[in-house]
Design an enzyme around this catalytic site. Structure first.
Site, PDB file in Angstrom:
ATOM      1  NE  ARG A   1      23.962 -74.928 -16.877  1.00 55.87           N
ATOM      2  CZ  ARG A   1      24.709 -75.608 -16.042  1.00 55.87           C
ATOM      3  NH1 ARG A   1      25.682 -75.034 -15.390  1.00 55.87           N
ATOM      4  NH2 ARG A   1      24.487 -76.890 -15.849  1.00 55.87           N
TER       5      ARG A   1
ATOM      6  CE  LYS B   1      17.550 -76.262 -27.803  1.00 55.05           C
ATOM      7  NZ  LYS B   1      18.799 -76.776 -28.120  1.00 55.05           N
TER       8      LYS B   1
ATOM      9  NE  ARG C   1       4.154 -61.749 -17.396  1.00 53.33           N
ATOM     10  CZ  ARG C   1       3.503 -60.730 -17.834  1.00 53.33           C
ATOM     11  NH1 ARG C   1       2.726 -60.038 -17.046  1.00 53.33           N
ATOM     12  NH2 ARG C   1       3.601 -60.365 -19.089  1.00 53.33           N
TER      13      ARG C   1
ATOM     14  CG  HIS D   1       9.678 -67.957 -26.185  1.00 47.80           C
ATOM     15  ND1 HIS D   1      10.404 -69.051 -26.599  1.00 47.80           N
ATOM     16  CD2 HIS D   1       9.897 -67.858 -24.851  1.00 47.80           C
ATOM     17  CE1 HIS D   1      11.046 -69.578 -25.555  1.00 47.80           C
ATOM     18  NE2 HIS D   1      10.739 -68.871 -24.481  1.00 47.80           N
TER      19      HIS D   1
END
Length: 104
Positions: A15, A93, A34, A75
């Site tokens: 996306r 999120k 990673r 995050h």
């Protein structure tokens, strides 16, 4: 706007990166994952430099913004690192593991 990607597989590949490439005002300049095979595959697929370490990418590549599409437990550290290097951040999120971590 020049974009770096942290977490180049999954949603980024399906996306986010295609959206960046469609936008006339945006340019993909590097990807990081990673997993070495994923980093290399995405770098080759999109014709950009690829990395397995986010700080190495941020040091080497000038960008305006960073998209973070990694697991949630990554995050906070990655947001802080990108901000340290003066990048705008767009993160999937939730932003952190819990409310306390999100406020730190």
């Amino acid at each position: 706007m020049k974009w770096c990607i942290i977490g180049a597989g999954g949603i980024a590949d399906r996306r986010t990166i295609p959206a960046i490439l469609r936008d006339e005002g945006s340019e993909l300049v590097a990807v990081m994952d990673r997993v070495p095979a994923t980093a290399e595959a995405m770098g080759k697929k999109y014709g950009v430099p690829y990395f397995t370490d986010e700080e190495e990418m941020l040091k080497a590549i000038l960008s305006d913004a960073v998209y973070i599409g990694t697991p949630v437990f990554c995050h906070k550290k990655q947001i802080e690192l990108a901000v340290t290097y003066g990048r705008h951040v767009f993160v999937e999120k939730p932003i952190a593991m819990n409310a306390k971590e999100g406020c730190e």
